[in-house]
Structures are given as C-alpha cells and as structure tokens.
Design an enzyme around this catalytic site. Structure first.
Site, short mmCIF file in Angstrom:
data_model
loop_
_atom_site.label_atom_id
_atom_site.label_comp_id
_atom_site.label_asym_id
_atom_site.label_seq_id
_atom_site.Cartn_x
_atom_site.Cartn_y
_atom_site.Cartn_z
CD GLU A 197 37.15 49.24 37.76
OE1 GLU A 197 37.94 48.36 38.14
OE2 GLU A 197 37.00 49.57 36.58
CB CYS A 251 40.48 47.38 34.47
SG CYS A 251 38.72 47.55 34.44
C1 UN1 Z 1 34.34 45.67 30.32
O1 UN1 Z 1 34.99 44.71 30.69
O2 UN1 Z 1 33.61 45.63 29.33
O3 UN1 Z 1 38.66 50.15 32.72
C2 UN1 Z 1 34.39 46.95 31.04
C3 UN1 Z 1 38.12 49.07 32.47
C4 UN1 Z 1 36.87 48.70 33.22
C5 UN1 Z 1 35.71 48.50 32.36
C6 UN1 Z 1 35.65 47.15 31.78
N1 UN1 Z 1 36.58 49.74 34.16
O4 UN1 Z 1 38.59 48.36 31.61
#
Ligand code: UN1
Length: 486
Positions: free
Chosen positions: A253, A287
């Site tokens: 991710e 992210c």
């Molecule tokens: C969110 O938007 O609450 O690293 C979670 C990150 C994502 C998770 C976002 N994998 O920001």
C-alpha cells in the site's frame, strides 16, 4: 505502563521473550520536542531476524491447527487490553508521532476495533461450494494460511496499520514477524504488549525494531511466505520486486496524491470542512490525505475565501494541547524536505496563496495552499505529481465536470478521491470513470472502515487490498477440492 514520561525501554519480542537488540542504539524522540527521548534501546541484528523467523516457523503449524474461534480469543483479549490503556497509549502516540491527542486516542481505539472485527471472523463464511458437472460430486474452495508473513509498517499510523495487517494474518492462521518504522517503535511495542498480555503462544508474533535495512534481511529469510507493506512507492516497488523474485505474494500500500473535486453544485460549507480535515488532519501525513484541490471556477473564489477563514482559526502547535488542531511533522528532516518541494513547485510556476502560522521550532509548519495557473502548468509541477506527505494543498481551477475529472485523473496515483456534488448522476459517473481505490462522495478523502476493502489503483497499490474480506485474499491461498463419495 510508563506514566512518568521517562523514556520507555525498547525491546525486541522473539519467541515469546522480550530481549534487547544486538545492534546499534536506537531511540525515538518526541515529534514536537526532538530533545525529549520517548523510547530508547537497541536495534535488532541479522541473527535476531533469523531467530524471529525460526520462532514464527516453529509456531505456525500448531497455531494454524487451532480452531479459528480459539485464535479469535487472543485478538479479543488484546483488543480489551488496548481499550483499557487507550488514554495512556494514545498520549504516547501523540507524543512520539506528533498527531493530536484526540487523533492518537482515536487511532488506538481504531486498532482495538480492527482486532475485534477480525475476532468475528469465525462467525463469517469460511469458503465456497460450487456445483459439479459430475453426479455425486461437490467442489469446495477452502483457504489455508500462507505460513510466516512479514508485516512492514510506516510511521504515520503506528498502531492502526500494524493492527490491520497483523489481525487478519493471525486470524487466518499465519504467524508474523513485525518490523515497524524505526521513527515510531513505541506504539509497535504497545501493540505487541497487548498480544503478550493476551498470552499469545510464543513465536506467533515477533517484533523486530531497527532501521529500514532490516527489511533486506527479512526478505532474505527462507521461511518468509508473504509480505504486507505500507509506505512509500519507491520502497514498496523494490520490495515487490524482491518478493516476486522469491515467488512469494506481496501486498503493498503505497503513495497517494489524492484530489478533492468541488463542483459548481456542491454544498460549499460541507466541502470546505471536509477538505480542511482531509488535507490538514494528522499534519497531512496520511496516504489518503487530500493534497490536490480541483475547484470549478464558478465557486473557486467563494470556496477559497471560506477555506482561508477556517484556516485562520486552525492552530498548529503542541499536539498534546487540547486547543491545537495540528501537530508537527514527524521530524525536522521531513519539514526541510517538504519546504524544498514547495520551493521547487514555486520555481515551476505555483503561487503560494496561504501559509498558516506555526511555532518556530523543529518539525513545525503551518498549513500551506499553493495554486497552479491553468495553462497546462500542472502537468510539470511537483506540487501536482509528487506526494509531499505534509499539510500542503495544491489548487487548480477548472471549468465544468469533464475538465474536473480529467484533472483528477492526471496522476500516477489512484488511492482516494473526494467528490463534492449534489448531483447523483455525477456521483455515479465518477464511480464509473475515476480510477481510484476509494471514492468518497461528499466526505473527506481520508478514513477507512475495518470491514471494507482498502487500497489504491495505479502506483498506489500492488497486490490484494487490505481490510475486510479483502484481507483473506492476501493472507490465504485456496485449495479446490473435488469431493465425491466412494
Ligand atoms: C486513513 O485514512 O484513516 O498510510 C487510513 C496511510 C494509509 C492509512 C490511511 N495506509 O496513511
């Protein structure tokens, strides 16, 4: 539990034992006050990586043979432990990572909810039965765990992301070697403590604290059967290549450059609030954060005036202060990098429209709004294409829905998108046409519920999605059984 704010001792967790790391000293510091050591200890070395894998490998068969309901009990107990300590751990999160206290407490609660969600898995469907073209036969598709999986997690959600990787890994019968970002080891320690308090059998979950290069040692372990990673696209891609070379599944991710699209018919007050939250909560270090703002020119001035008015009351400061809306970036190095990116964006034609005040201290920056002039400049501007991972929002004015959607699609990333419109047909069109993993209609781009798939399209994601039923796809492989009586 450390209540005195003395530095917490960092330890590795190997084969059910807390042990010091064999390698170099390693400390984490308060994001808002780098002089203050939050946790200190020493990093794991290569031998300890091997130890973690051999412990995880020895524990795996009996863990997988346990009924899923029995495995779920450990998750429930770990969740209860987190809930019991939510205030203290939430405060530690806020101190170490820099997000505000309500966000810190919210994240620990979220981690507990994720464990509880996966603890419900034994009550859900376990596999699939298909018709057979042959008389007297059924075709069953069932799942088996991968084996020993590595979980490699980033700094920005130091407990929720590990929880949403570790919980499904464990419930489906995998054992885990967990390597958190070295900037935020304390919250990783707390999550593992929750499982230790739940009396998880030795070796089922192992913790390796250390620098990023431990990832290379992890990828080299023969027992490794799968890797779940969240972090930058650069690191993610090389990890995917290494996993592919080994022939093991990987779930990565990665980055985002998420747009909020505000159309002429939008509810502007709602849109302003959601863009404010999406862009600036957690100091933009998600992210899923909103970092591009595409405004229909009919409402652009009004929208921006409303947004600036809200930002004038947006306080950047000590994340533990209840008045504060936004803490620092995770460290000064990040701030310097972001500032450099802003300067490059300005050199390439961006205009700085707004900069909120912030304490004159390492790591702090106020919210920044950049605007790109229309005439094709966006295409070449780093503020449009590069993930800054910071409270920086880049505005582009467009005319009409087609231009707005085209601007939204102008990105190598495809994680989340927030669309503001009151027109159902436009919302449905966005769902069909925009290549993103997560589409929000009239809500901010960030956020993820535990029971639904999470992950992105294009450069944002690789491999099966995370969370909900999607996690099973990654953490298991299927066996198709042609079943006949004899
Ligand atoms: C969110 O938007 O609450 O690293 C979670 C990150 C994502 C998770 C976002 N994998 O920001």
């Amino acid at each position: 539990m450390n209540l005195q704010h003395q530095p917490v001792a960092l330890r590795q967790y190997l084969a059910g034992q807390w042990v010091p790391g064999n390698a170099n000293p390693l400390s984490s510091h308060a994001a808002a006050d780098p002089q203050t050591v939050v946790a200190t200890g020493s990093a794991a070395d290569k031998d300890q990586v091997q130890e973690a894998f051999s412990a995880a490998s020895s524990a795996q068969t009996s863990w997988a043979q346990m009924p899923m309901t029995a495995r779920a009990e450990y998750l429930k107990r770990a969740a209860a432990w987190l809930r019991e300590h939510v205030r203290t751990i939430g405060e530690e999160l806020s101190r170490e990572e820099g997000k505000t206290l309500p966000e810190g407490i919210g994240e620990v609660t979220r981690a507990a909810q994720i464990l509880e969600y996966y603890a419900g898995e034994p009550e859900r469907v376990a596999g699939t039965v298909f018709h057979s073209p042959r008389a007297g036969e059924q075709i069953l598709v069932t799942q088996k765990p991968l084996g020993v999986v590595a979980v490699i997690s980033p700094f920005n959600f130091p407990i929720a992301i590990p929880a949403w990787k570790i919980a499904p890994a464990l419930i489906y019968g995998n054992t885990v070697v967990f390597k958190p970002a070295s900037l935020v080891p304390l919250l990783a320690l707390r999550l593992v403590e929750a499982f230790a308090a739940a009396q998880l059998p030795a070796g089922v979950l192992n913790l390796l604290i250390g620098p990023g290069r431990l990832g290379d040692d992890i990828l080299a372990q023969p027992e490794l059967a799968g890797v779940s990673f969240t972090g930058s696209t650069g690191v993610g891609r090389s990890l995917c290549a290494a996993a592919a070379a080994r022939g093991i599944p990987v779930q990565a991710e990665m980055g985002g450059k998420n747009a909020a699209v505000v159309l002429a018919d939008a509810n502007l007050e709602l849109a302003v609030e959601q863009v404010l939250f999406g862009a600036f909560r957690s100091t933009g270090q998600k992210c899923t954060a909103t970092s591009r703002l595409i405004l229909d020119e009919q409402i652009a001035d009004e929208f921006l005036d409303l947004l600036y008015a809200r930002l004038d009351h947006w306080i950047t400061g000590d994340p533990l202060d209840p008045q504060v809306h936004m803490g620092p970036l995770v460290d000064e190095k990040s701030r310097v990098g972001v500032q450099h990116g802003i300067e490059q964006a300005i050199a390439a034609g961006a205009i700085e429209r707004y900069r909120g005040s912030a304490p004159d201290a390492p790591g702090f920056m106020g919210p920044v709004i950049l605007e790109l002039p229309q005439a094709g400049v966006a295409a070449a501007n780093p503020a449009w294409h590069e993930e800054f991972f910071a409270p920086v929002l880049t505005v582009l004015r467009v005319s009409g829905i087609d231009a707005a959607f085209a601007a939204a699609e102008d990105s190598q990333y495809g994680l989340a998108l927030a669309l503001f419109t009151r027109d159902l047909s436009t919302a449905l069109r966005a769902q069909e046409q925009l290549d993103v993993g997560i589409l929000h209609v009239n809500s901010e781009s960030a956020g993820a519920d535990p029971h639904v798939p999470f992950g992105g399209a294009k450069f944002s994601g690789y491999g099966p999605k995370e969370q909900g039923g999607a996690a099973r796809e990654f953490y298991t492989h299927t066996t198709t059984t042609y079943l006949r009586g004899a």
